[in-house]
Write an enzyme that holds these catalytic residues in place. Sequence first.
Site, PDB file in Angstrom:
ATOM      1  N   HIS A  11       0.814  -1.212   0.000  1.00 40.58           N
ATOM      2  CA  HIS A  11       0.000   0.000   0.000  1.00 40.58           C
ATOM      3  C   HIS A  11       0.853   1.271   0.000  1.00 40.58           C
ATOM      4  O   HIS A  11       0.684   2.147  -0.847  1.00 40.58           O
ATOM      5  CB  HIS A  11      -0.940  -0.005   1.191  1.00 40.58           C
ATOM      6  N   CYS A  60      -7.396  -8.027   4.037  1.00 42.26           N
ATOM      7  CA  CYS A  60      -8.793  -8.324   4.357  1.00 42.26           C
ATOM      8  C   CYS A  60      -9.415  -9.267   3.324  1.00 42.26           C
ATOM      9  O   CYS A  60     -10.453  -9.890   3.577  1.00 42.26           O
ATOM     10  CB  CYS A  60      -9.610  -7.041   4.449  1.00 42.26           C
ATOM     11  N   GLY A 114       6.971  -2.493   5.272  1.00 42.18           N
ATOM     12  CA  GLY A 114       5.826  -3.102   5.926  1.00 42.18           C
ATOM     13  C   GLY A 114       6.166  -3.795   7.224  1.00 42.18           C
ATOM     14  O   GLY A 114       7.071  -3.400   7.967  1.00 42.18           O
ATOM     15  N   PRO A 139      18.331  12.594   5.944  1.00 43.87           N
ATOM     16  CA  PRO A 139      17.578  13.508   5.071  1.00 43.87           C
ATOM     17  C   PRO A 139      17.216  12.936   3.708  1.00 43.87           C
ATOM     18  O   PRO A 139      16.327  13.473   3.038  1.00 43.87           O
ATOM     19  CB  PRO A 139      18.519  14.722   4.930  1.00 43.87           C
ATOM     20  N   GLY A 172       4.066   3.459   6.081  1.00 40.86           N
ATOM     21  CA  GLY A 172       3.395   2.174   6.210  1.00 40.86           C
ATOM     22  C   GLY A 172       3.694   1.458   7.510  1.00 40.86           C
ATOM     23  O   GLY A 172       4.094   2.070   8.505  1.00 40.86           O
TER      24      GLY A 172
END
Length: 442
Positions: A10, A42, A112, A264, A270
């Site tokens: 995502h 999901c 993730g 930087p 996520g």
Amino acid sequence: MKVAIIGCTHAGIAAMRQILKYYPEAEITVYERHADISYLSCGTYLHIGGTVKNLADVFYANPNEFTKQGVKMRLQFDVIRIDAQAHTIMAQNLLSKELVHDHYDKLIMATGSITAIPAITGVENAKVMLCKTCDQAHELYKAAQQAEQVAIIGGGYVKSGHQVTIFQRGPQLLDEYLDPVLAERVTKLLTDQQVHVITNAEVIKFSDTTSNKLCVTTKQAAYLVDLAVICPGVIPQSDLLKGQFTLAKNGAIITDAYMGTSDPDIFAAGDATEVHFNPTLHAAYIPLASHAIRQGTLAGINVFDKRLKSIGTQATTGMLLFDQTIASTGLTLAGAKAAHYQARSAFYQGNYRPDFMPTTAEVTIELVYDQTSRKVLGAQLMSAHEVSQSANTLSVIIQNENTIDQLAFIDMLFSPNFDEPFNYLNLVAQVAVEQEQGYWRT
């Protein structure tokens, strides 16, 4: 300028789309371990429950759309090493085993999370399954077709016609999202659907039996099932840069409001990162797809020009459990007290629209607020009526630091088709006001 994005679920996809929009001259290289991108976790339970017939439909992005725009999509590549000082990456092609070396000007970490597999004896048993990735979803679906009795470890649920037993380590389900009153309603809803809910049950062992069953052993008893599904928490995946920039105690990447890190030239988004949790004004680790998409979008916008800050989150979430919508936002009462608020909750229970309408449905709300400032801190809702958007409204109320007095009168549309003259969100705030002996003077 060259941008490398590590991870393409995502956050990585959202970042890539913004870079293509705002910095079309940039050269983008994406590294992703899997062959596909954009799997929504999901989809696992929706597929097992029969809502989604084809698991492939859950993917919302195709690598080809980015390749056509000039992105170098290195799928099935595992990044082995990052040298932040030298701005270099070493990765391995998982198919050919070839090592590749790359460099970057800017790096976005969208790596993730990984499943926090509990230390339970026998957890490696083939009948004990996980449910995070698409590959795991396929394996679980296939195994479930041959199973009748399913054990779920960690307070999830399956709506699939199986005989389901849920083992919850603590005294209630969904303890991070619901206080005891609504948690008990969820438990009753499950038991009414023949789901066996066992709380205060710590699973200590999985073992095979001579009858080809799986024995799930807790400290109190043993249970025979065909299959066990572990629904544990997740931990941030940030090991590639350990020691090279600032991490939280749990390993989550610490970012500023622009999704920049202590380096930087490195941004992060996520499940690998923390979020700014507005109700407590502190950083927290709350891995949600909604957070990942927003953070990835910000990282992509800000990667060359820090122009847009995060506004934080209320960690708003919800689920459809059989015919009931359950939603929450902000702090539970227990969470508010733990955060040292002088917290109290108010309850409203009533039909969402007038009784003279052909149908209606009961809505139950718990509103959490601070007695000192009277600010709304959180809420939980449950109803056969679709109340998830009301949780979104309450998220905005918390974001804007509105009080129970303001929520009691905030403008809501009225029509017998939709609600009462005072919307149920107004009404629960009015209950809170009455608890506090009336309105503050304005």
